[in-house]
Design a protein around this motif. Sequence first.
Motif, PDB file in Angstrom:
ATOM      1  N   ALA B 307       0.843  -1.198   0.000  1.00 37.27           N
ATOM      2  CA  ALA B 307       0.000   0.000   0.000  1.00 37.27           C
ATOM      3  C   ALA B 307       0.884   1.255   0.000  1.00 37.27           C
ATOM      4  N   ARG B 308       1.932   1.248   0.812  1.00 36.98           N
ATOM      5  CA  ARG B 308       2.829   2.411   0.889  1.00 36.98           C
ATOM      6  C   ARG B 308       3.530   2.634  -0.455  1.00 36.98           C
ATOM      7  N   HIS B 309       3.986   1.517  -1.026  1.00 39.86           N
ATOM      8  CA  HIS B 309       4.714   1.570  -2.292  1.00 39.86           C
ATOM      9  C   HIS B 309       3.812   2.136  -3.397  1.00 39.86           C
ATOM     10  N   ALA B 310       2.566   1.695  -3.393  1.00 42.61           N
ATOM     11  CA  ALA B 310       1.619   2.153  -4.424  1.00 42.61           C
ATOM     12  C   ALA B 310       1.320   3.644  -4.250  1.00 42.61           C
ATOM     13  N   ARG B 311       1.157   4.077  -2.972  1.00 43.03           N
ATOM     14  CA  ARG B 311       0.879   5.503  -2.705  1.00 43.03           C
ATOM     15  C   ARG B 311       2.001   6.376  -3.248  1.00 43.03           C
TER      16      ARG B 311
END
Lengths: 180, 525
Positions: B307-311
């Motif tokens: 999720a962090r990587h996608a954000r």
Amino acid sequence: MTGSHRTLLLAAACAAFALATLLIWIPADVDSSVIQLVRRRASIGDAMAPAVAAVILLLGAVVLVFERQREATPGLPRESLVFLGLTVLIIALSFVLMRWTGPMLTVLAGLDYRPLRASAPWKYLGFGLGGFVLVAGLVALAERRFSWRGTLVAALVVLGLIAIYDLPFDDLLLPPNGDF
Amino acid sequence: MSILDHVWLGVLAVFHGPALFSLFGLPIPVALVMVLLGVVAGIIVGATPGLGGPMAMAISLPILISIFGFRPEALLPVMGFLVGVMKGATLGGAVPAILFNTPGTPDAYMTTLDGWPLARNGQAGKALRVAHASSVMGDSFSDLVLILCAPFLAVMVERFLDLPEKAALLILSLTFIAAVMGGSIGKGLISMGLGLLIAAIGTGQDFYPRLTLGMPSLAEGFSVVTVVLGVLVLGEVFKSLEDGLRDARSGSRPDTRPRGPQALTRADFGRILPYVCRSAVIGTVIGALPGIGSTLAATLGYTLGRARHARRGGSPAFGEGAIEGVAATEAANSAVSGANLIPVLSLGIPGNAAAVFLILAADSIGGFNPGPWVFRVPTTGSNPEMVVAFGLFTMMLVANLLNWTLGGAVMRASGIMARIPRSLLLPSVVLVTLTSLYVQAPEMMTLVVTLIFGVLGYLMRRLGISPLPFIIAFILASPLERAIRQAFAATGGDVWFLVNRPVSAMFLLLGVWVIVASLRRKSPR
């Protein structure tokens, strides 16, 4: 049979076992009750722990009934049962060979096994044959064929275990020598 | 003696313990050598699909006890080896996941998602280095939390919890383990109930041993090692053997030869560090709760990392060969191992299979009984159990140091283990397990009983019932019964002793809440 039916069946089997434990096994096979009076003092009896265990088992079965729609229990297909049966058979056969090879051969040689249980080669006979059959048999079962590779591995494992347990330690006994 | 004195004695027990040999006139303590051997063995078994840390611990325990005997001095070398295996196996599990798309341990499954694409792109060396660095950082963080928290928690338990509260805490822990293990609370409770029932056979305080069906062979009950090896090791081997039959693999493997630089650069390190830190915290928190395994930690670490990587719009994305994905997974699953010992050392409650074997080792050798009393500061003299506990912490730190320094090289070299066919390995494990068991308890009947428990373990797995609540309930049954008997006697035979006191009542209510919450959480919307 669907996964939820199997779940229901599992719950029913567990509930039946729990009830049989509570109503038949514990009353028949435990001396004291759940709470007992000893010298006019109340104490917990031996029936408490198994009764609690059976109640938890029963509770698990009841909860499983409520979960049956979303908890599909995998099946135990015929192949799995055949596999398990063959595995147990191979291991049981290896136990028989381990237990009786040495004593039988000593009887044939007109000797008694007990005094020889710590002497080579007698002490290795049962373990060697039984261990070899166990490993080679299970390898053959897993590969669905007998192979030279499997028999070689079985021999090496048996020799390796003798080298690990028997050669460095005088006080350790390989199967079945502790039984004599 | 103060706690700090015990810390120092623990360190000395490891570094100034009996020497195995001298190197350039410097005595090399046996405990350190065993930690080293454990780490190497752990990485190798972790890298071998179908083995794993708990199985290696099960096999090595009787060999270690044969070598070191049942003396208090044996505790540190034996536990040092087991701790080394525990830590090494976590590291090694990433090797086949990255090199062959085959997780060596269940928690390494998430590592395959990015590790395998990296290997296919010729970046296997870099993926292994990322896994190594992340795993060791997560593990080190977790150990520091363990060392700081376990004594504190144990002192709190000893100071504030009386017998009824301790009994209620054991009940809560068992309920929690039953609720979180596997997919179903019902099956968890069944597994736990069976474990408690089997533990009751042949034990008790009456002259007549209970539940023996009149069979003298059951009068002594079942030994922990028989049940653990049967259900955990043989059951798993039987299942893996059958699964191996079903896994008919074919086709050629993609080319994974190295292409491009394989070293971990400073920029790479900067990229993975935030993911490692976050996953280390996740793994540590999850590891501190008994019963929740490293698989959940790895899944959570990976999901939150993704999720962090996608954000942030990172590229490549998770699942396509992102080194952040490998880092998030490995840091999370490794951070579980240290924190898993928090409930063992502070409460005496084993939270996972590795902890079960540490308790088994302590139980077999004697002289160390994990629980809150371990950190009791005596009014005079020293508490030998606290010295062992701090010796254990010291060895964990040494194992981490070895993982930092040697782990990477051993990891890369042990890739070959994944090529050993399961069909040859697992039958050998059966004979090794049975032989090592016989050496401890030299009776053929022990092997027969272990085989029966192996069948039980296989059936439980096939029916989707987790065997770990069974094992943990079996181990905790005796302390739980003792605590309940003592609490009942201490309260003058009050049948409501568990609900009369606010703390124990709260623990019981929490237990009920855990069951209800598990049912609600999984209910369809």
